[in-house]
Motif scaffolding. Sequence first.
Motif, short mmCIF file in Angstrom:
data_model
loop_
_atom_site.label_atom_id
_atom_site.label_comp_id
_atom_site.label_asym_id
_atom_site.label_seq_id
_atom_site.Cartn_x
_atom_site.Cartn_y
_atom_site.Cartn_z
N ILE A 44 6.44 1.84 -23.58
CA ILE A 44 6.10 2.76 -24.67
C ILE A 44 5.69 4.13 -24.13
CG2 ILE A 44 4.46 3.14 -26.56
CD1 ILE A 44 4.39 0.02 -26.82
N LYS A 45 4.95 4.13 -23.03
CA LYS A 45 4.42 5.39 -22.49
C LYS A 45 5.22 5.93 -21.31
CE LYS A 45 0.09 3.64 -22.34
NZ LYS A 45 -1.40 3.59 -22.23
N ARG A 46 6.31 5.24 -20.96
CA ARG A 46 7.20 5.70 -19.88
C ARG A 46 6.42 5.89 -18.57
NH1 ARG A 46 7.50 8.36 -24.29
NH2 ARG A 46 6.46 10.21 -23.43
N LEU A 47 5.70 4.85 -18.19
CA LEU A 47 4.83 4.93 -17.03
C LEU A 47 5.58 4.64 -15.73
CD1 LEU A 47 1.76 2.95 -18.46
CD2 LEU A 47 2.23 5.41 -18.61
N VAL A 48 5.01 5.12 -14.64
CA VAL A 48 5.48 4.79 -13.29
C VAL A 48 4.38 3.99 -12.61
CG1 VAL A 48 6.09 5.70 -11.02
CG2 VAL A 48 6.96 6.82 -13.08
N MET A 49 4.74 2.82 -12.10
CA MET A 49 3.82 2.03 -11.27
C MET A 49 4.41 1.95 -9.87
SD MET A 49 2.62 -1.11 -13.74
CE MET A 49 1.28 -1.57 -12.62
N THR A 50 3.59 2.28 -8.88
CA THR A 50 4.08 2.28 -7.50
C THR A 50 2.94 1.87 -6.58
OG1 THR A 50 5.20 3.62 -5.81
CG2 THR A 50 3.57 4.75 -7.18
N GLY A 51 3.22 1.81 -5.31
CA GLY A 51 2.20 1.44 -4.34
C GLY A 51 2.72 1.69 -2.93
N SER A 52 1.82 1.59 -1.98
CA SER A 52 2.25 1.82 -0.59
C SER A 52 1.19 1.32 0.36
CB SER A 52 2.49 3.32 -0.34
OG SER A 52 1.25 4.00 -0.23
N THR A 53 1.61 1.10 1.60
CA THR A 53 0.70 1.02 2.73
C THR A 53 1.08 2.14 3.69
OG1 THR A 53 2.11 -0.50 3.98
CG2 THR A 53 0.46 -1.49 2.52
N LEU A 54 0.12 2.62 4.42
CA LEU A 54 0.38 3.75 5.32
C LEU A 54 1.03 3.31 6.62
CD1 LEU A 54 0.03 6.80 5.76
CD2 LEU A 54 -2.24 6.31 6.72
N ARG A 55 0.57 2.19 7.17
CA ARG A 55 0.97 1.84 8.53
C ARG A 55 2.47 1.59 8.66
NH1 ARG A 55 -2.24 -2.35 12.58
NH2 ARG A 55 -1.59 -1.25 14.47
N ALA A 56 3.10 1.07 7.60
CA ALA A 56 4.51 0.71 7.67
C ALA A 56 5.43 1.92 7.64
CB ALA A 56 4.85 -0.23 6.52
N GLN A 57 4.90 3.09 7.34
CA GLN A 57 5.75 4.27 7.23
C GLN A 57 6.04 4.86 8.62
OE1 GLN A 57 5.09 6.72 3.67
NE2 GLN A 57 3.28 5.46 3.31
N THR A 58 7.12 5.61 8.70
CA THR A 58 7.59 6.10 9.98
C THR A 58 6.70 7.23 10.51
OG1 THR A 58 9.03 7.80 9.03
CG2 THR A 58 9.96 5.56 9.29
N PHE A 59 6.81 7.47 11.81
CA PHE A 59 6.09 8.59 12.40
C PHE A 59 6.52 9.90 11.74
CE2 PHE A 59 6.09 5.86 16.43
CZ PHE A 59 4.87 5.29 16.11
N GLU A 60 7.81 10.00 11.40
CA GLU A 60 8.31 11.23 10.77
C GLU A 60 7.67 11.44 9.40
OE1 GLU A 60 10.93 9.95 13.95
OE2 GLU A 60 10.20 8.88 12.17
N GLN A 61 7.54 10.36 8.61
CA GLN A 61 6.91 10.48 7.31
C GLN A 61 5.44 10.88 7.44
OE1 GLN A 61 8.05 6.45 6.19
NE2 GLN A 61 9.22 7.23 4.45
N LYS A 62 4.75 10.31 8.41
CA LYS A 62 3.34 10.64 8.60
C LYS A 62 3.18 12.08 9.10
CE LYS A 62 2.31 5.82 9.59
NZ LYS A 62 2.06 4.84 10.65
N ALA A 63 4.12 12.55 9.89
CA ALA A 63 4.06 13.93 10.35
C ALA A 63 4.20 14.91 9.19
CB ALA A 63 5.14 14.20 11.40
N ILE A 64 5.06 14.58 8.23
CA ILE A 64 5.19 15.42 7.04
C ILE A 64 3.88 15.45 6.26
CG2 ILE A 64 6.32 15.60 4.78
CD1 ILE A 64 8.86 14.47 6.15
N MET A 65 3.25 14.27 6.11
CA MET A 65 1.95 14.22 5.44
C MET A 65 0.95 15.12 6.15
SD MET A 65 1.54 10.11 4.84
CE MET A 65 3.02 9.11 4.61
N LYS A 66 0.88 14.98 7.48
CA LYS A 66 -0.07 15.77 8.27
C LYS A 66 0.16 17.26 8.08
CE LYS A 66 0.43 17.69 11.91
NZ LYS A 66 0.27 17.47 13.35
#
Length: 336
Positions: A261-283
């Motif tokens: 009804i509200k067109r919601l997005v449900m998501t989730g994550s853990t940090l450790r499983a992400q790549t070094f490249e993804q974490k570098a972008i975050m940093k």
Amino acid sequence: MSTNTIPQYCRHVAVDAADSPLHIATGAVPTPHADEILIQVAAAGINRADLLQRAGLYPPPEDASPVLGLEVAGTVVATGDSVEDWHAGDAVCALTHGGGYAEYAVAPVGQCLPVPTGFSMTEAAALPEALLTIWHNLYQRARLLPGERVLIHGGASGMGTMGVMMASALGAVVYTTAGSDEKCRALEARGATRAINYKTEDFEQVLSDLGLRNGVNVTLDMVGGDYIQKNLNLAAPEGRIVNIAYMRGFKTEVNFAPLLIKRLVMTGSTLRAQTFEQKAIMKNEIMTTVFPHLENGDIRPVIDSTYPLAEVEQAHARMKEGTHMGKIILLMEQAS
């Protein structure tokens, strides 16, 4: 410290089997790869993920250090061949690939941040895991915007306190939950518009009474269980709900009608499983957007308690009992 004064061996925390006692062991000082730096650790942050790894429920990646510890602060003592921006003697805080509960640890250069002006090593060790986790989930995944309403569960945790301060500093209207009136008032002093004592109040009812049923744009949840339905009920149209843990359980009965009804997005994550490249972008994004708020004092980590390395068992017990507010830190020597 020059490389020729780095010892061959150092102390680290060891665990022999799942849920067995932690103890201090001696091992070789790690050698940094081309894109890593070697840090003489002054302080290391403790995270719930460490307790899960210790229990055998959160195994480290195959290429990670088996030693516990995901974040440290200290001094650069050596650099890999391809590292250009860091030098021996620099003060650094870093997200490690394991190995943080040690006197020396390596970290990928893309996960290293300077220690903010005026921060102690204890405070700096509280930053990397929380900064990257909150940034990724609230801003990269949920796309939280200034002026939007965000609900952060577990507001008194190390992760939650950072989330409250970061979201407030970047212009969101923050609501949060915590387990005592004292913690709630402390969170309101750090930027929350309203903090709700989940032990004495029903957060869904409180926020509904404030006119926020169907009015929460983003929810950051580490609780799960029966909170899942309440989060759906409170979410605004086009709302985003992000789970980073399920402390009340992964399973519950849910009416998903609000999702449609509200067109919601449900998501989730853990940090450790992400790549070094993804974490570098975050940093890099954090350095641009969040770091100025660390430098000017708008965001300052909350330190619950500190323990010397030899008292790591007591530090884990403090985390496990769940009554802390902010970060629990291990000190290697005389860090302040």
